[in-house]
Design an enzyme around this catalytic site. Sequence first.
Site, mmCIF file in Angstrom:
data_model
loop_
_atom_site.group_PDB
_atom_site.id
_atom_site.type_symbol
_atom_site.label_atom_id
_atom_site.label_comp_id
_atom_site.label_asym_id
_atom_site.label_seq_id
_atom_site.Cartn_x
_atom_site.Cartn_y
_atom_site.Cartn_z
ATOM 1 N N GLU A 111 6.072 -19.991 -22.271
ATOM 2 C CA GLU A 111 5.959 -18.558 -21.278
ATOM 3 C C GLU A 111 7.013 -17.528 -22.109
ATOM 4 O OE1 GLU A 111 3.380 -16.808 -20.029
ATOM 5 O OE2 GLU A 111 4.809 -15.382 -19.571
ATOM 6 N N ASN A 148 0.692 0.168 6.229
ATOM 7 C CA ASN A 148 0.997 -0.345 5.016
ATOM 8 C C ASN A 148 1.816 -1.646 5.374
ATOM 9 O OD1 ASN A 148 2.506 -1.482 2.354
ATOM 10 N ND2 ASN A 148 3.961 -0.350 3.142
ATOM 11 N N GLY A 149 1.650 -2.663 5.081
ATOM 12 C CA GLY A 149 2.086 -3.950 5.552
ATOM 13 C C GLY A 149 1.076 -4.912 6.204
ATOM 14 N N TRP A 158 -3.246 -1.526 -1.348
ATOM 15 C CA TRP A 158 -3.741 -2.697 -1.925
ATOM 16 C C TRP A 158 -3.738 -3.751 -1.136
ATOM 17 C CZ3 TRP A 158 -3.089 -3.803 -7.805
ATOM 18 C CH2 TRP A 158 -2.900 -5.445 -7.757
ATOM 19 N N GLU A 214 5.158 -10.393 -26.729
ATOM 20 C CA GLU A 214 4.123 -8.865 -26.141
ATOM 21 C C GLU A 214 5.480 -8.124 -26.337
ATOM 22 O OE1 GLU A 214 2.029 -9.387 -22.930
ATOM 23 O OE2 GLU A 214 3.541 -11.113 -21.872
ATOM 24 N N ARG A 217 1.970 1.342 -5.730
ATOM 25 C CA ARG A 217 1.882 0.493 -5.367
ATOM 26 C C ARG A 217 0.239 -0.086 -4.683
ATOM 27 N NH1 ARG A 217 6.601 1.398 -2.486
ATOM 28 N NH2 ARG A 217 5.630 0.209 -0.121
ATOM 29 N N CYS A 245 0.891 -1.193 0.238
ATOM 30 C CA CYS A 245 0.234 0.018 0.242
ATOM 31 C C CYS A 245 0.750 0.964 0.041
ATOM 32 C CB CYS A 245 -1.171 0.062 1.319
ATOM 33 S SG CYS A 245 -1.666 -0.973 1.726
ATOM 34 N N LYS A 294 -3.437 -4.601 -19.547
ATOM 35 C CA LYS A 294 -2.768 -5.396 -18.398
ATOM 36 C C LYS A 294 -4.193 -6.431 -18.242
ATOM 37 C CE LYS A 294 -0.373 -6.139 -14.881
ATOM 38 N NZ LYS A 294 0.624 -7.487 -15.652
ATOM 39 N N LYS A 321 6.727 -14.153 -24.108
ATOM 40 C CA LYS A 321 7.046 -12.964 -22.849
ATOM 41 C C LYS A 321 7.790 -12.087 -24.712
ATOM 42 C CE LYS A 321 5.121 -12.405 -20.494
ATOM 43 N NZ LYS A 321 4.625 -12.357 -19.925
ATOM 44 N N HIS A 367 8.523 -33.574 -35.913
ATOM 45 C CA HIS A 367 6.732 -33.374 -36.239
ATOM 46 C C HIS A 367 6.180 -31.856 -36.857
ATOM 47 C CE1 HIS A 367 5.868 -37.592 -34.588
ATOM 48 N NE2 HIS A 367 6.258 -36.654 -33.343
HETATM 49 C C1 AGP Z 1 0.617 -12.002 -20.220
HETATM 50 O O1 AGP Z 1 2.257 -11.301 -19.987
HETATM 51 C C2 AGP Z 1 -0.182 -11.032 -20.409
HETATM 52 N N1 AGP Z 1 -0.064 -10.167 -19.811
HETATM 53 C C3 AGP Z 1 -1.601 -11.692 -20.798
HETATM 54 O O2 AGP Z 1 -1.619 -12.395 -21.524
HETATM 55 C C4 AGP Z 1 -2.284 -12.122 -19.324
HETATM 56 O O3 AGP Z 1 -1.288 -13.088 -18.458
HETATM 57 C C5 AGP Z 1 -3.754 -12.567 -19.768
HETATM 58 O O4 AGP Z 1 -4.396 -11.875 -20.165
HETATM 59 C C6 AGP Z 1 -4.347 -13.202 -18.562
HETATM 60 O O5 AGP Z 1 -4.625 -12.187 -17.631
HETATM 61 P P1 AGP Z 1 -5.591 -12.582 -15.384
HETATM 62 O O6 AGP Z 1 -3.842 -13.426 -14.980
HETATM 63 O O7 AGP Z 1 -5.189 -10.892 -15.236
HETATM 64 O O8 AGP Z 1 -6.135 -13.136 -16.079
#
Ligand code: AGP
Length: 608
Positions: free
Chosen positions: A481, A101-102, A75, A488, A27, A2, A603, A485, A504
């Site tokens: 993954e 905060n904590g 948070w 994206e 935060r 927080c 996000k 990374k 394959h």
């Molecule tokens: C991951 O780096 C991406 N930002 C995206 O794939 C994300 O993981 C996905 O949209 C799921 O989001 P969530 O974990 O908030 O459900």
Amino acid sequence: MCGIVGYIGEKNAQSILIEGLKRLEYRGYDSAGIGIMHDSKINIRKRQGKIKDLAHLLERSPLAHSHVGIAHTRWATHGSPNQANAHPHLDCTGKISIVHNGIIENYQQLKAELQKHGHRFRSQTDTEVVAHLIEHYYRRDLLSAVRLALKRLKGSFALGIISSHSPDRIIACRKDSPLIIGKGKNENFIASDVPAILEYSKEIIYLDDNEIAVVTRDNISVFNLGGKRVVKPVHRVEYDLDAAQKEGYPHFMLKEIFEQPKVSSKIISSRIKGSGIHFEELKIKENSLKNIKNIIIIACGTAYHAGLAGKYLIEYLTGISVTVDLSSEFRYRKLIIPKDTVVVAISQSGETADTLAAVRIARQRGIKILSICNVVGSSLVRESDGVIYTYAGPEIGVASTKAYTAQLSILCLLGLYLANLTKSTPRKEIDKYLAQFRKVPVLQQKILNNEKSIMQVAGRHHHFGSFLYLGRNINFPTALEGALKLKEISYIPAEGYAAGEMKHGPIALIDEYRAVVCIATASKIYDKMVSNIHEIRARAGKIIAIASQGDKEIKHYVKEVISVPLIEDLFSPLLNVVALQLLAYYIAVRRGCNVDQPRNLAKSVTVE
Ligand code: AGP
């Protein structure tokens, strides 16, 4: 995590406090509040929502002019985000107000004790206990009451306190949560972090653990818990506001990559007590969990990759059948869901539209929902029967990093927890796994300490037009993954594949223009990965190998090797992915990409 901020001086506190909160929004931002002193009375405005919502509330219902105040952006960890749980909190008399905060780990015991003394609580938070504890110890001296209260607290705290008993000061104190004091001219500030007050002061005092500061408009006195005066140096900060919010990192993503050891440590310390694993917020009874025959994991993106790794972990440790489904597929498929199935929904934000829709469909069929989520009180949490929080703190970078390893950690512990519950793995083996798991934070830090060499590998490969990531078994999801990374944040086409699938199809892609990341850390299928590496070398593919420290063999075949510490293979994704995060980050930076806000992405994908 927080954010707290306090002001005492000649100006009107309200606007300074709100601006300060805005600088701390990274935060936490699920609820916010402000408390000021006017005519020796404390006035408070607080609400669920972002700081801008609090600012709108203040426009409609302004606080009186005041020279002393504290404020907080939350948070949530204990108690859902709502107005009652927002800070500041008050004691029974309304004469003591605090922001925190904590986490107060022994708050339930203290709360019960205080209730026996007649204290009446208004919130579900751990924080409110502190206000009542100070009230409980208050006789005539506020500082003594605060000292006595602090001695009862277990856990972490950074506190800002104002009181009608001493209206001309703010008391600030900390243990394991950051708190600074900003020196001004006829005014002083307290804050969780420098950005909150950088506009007004660059003269900073960093409080240390178990120190208490008494801050008036023209004086700052610091004491230890024993009441002895402490002389504190004043530091001058030179960096600008933007850098300060990232705590000196160039991007939130890099800051969050580097936060992973701390997040892993917090998960270990809050979830493992002795040899027991605890999910105190999980409301699903052990008996129901004991009878699980099937688990269906649903998620999107990075969370889906965590779910895929979770399949290997949980099946290996418990023998329970696990299927993993993309939420967007689950929601439209003709579902065959066996009896005694639990759906585990994984989501950092808890607001992903496809995952929420999939959960609603499962609930309509009477299936129990357990969510693994990073946002307390999010939509997913409210629609689940039980939740396990990842407590990774706010993740600002669009590319998920610390939330991913936090999800993986929770899945490791969930697997061990179920294995113990169902007696599917002998206790002494579980203890062996826990001993390995406890090493994760230190070993993640070792990879981060190797940042420079990973940056150099990225520098030699940022020009490649496409990447293939290969992994096997529990590191197949790591390959997926790693590819996500890279693609994206750098926009380079990158594909993750099970290495066993090379013949394959993907092998047709291999030539000298293709970079191939091979995850070849120590495991029972290491030799199979080495065979894949030979196949790639024979076709002039450019290999970057992720290998275990001490692996001399691989250096005979691969020039570009990123070494990671040795760990139990089940937990190796928690280390390997950190190297891949740094690789993707530095490739994207070399390509001049907007790492924190990549094009076309959000996000949280709250629409289909
Ligand atoms: C991951 O780096 C991406 N930002 C995206 O794939 C994300 O993981 C996905 O949209 C799921 O989001 P969530 O974990 O908030 O459900």
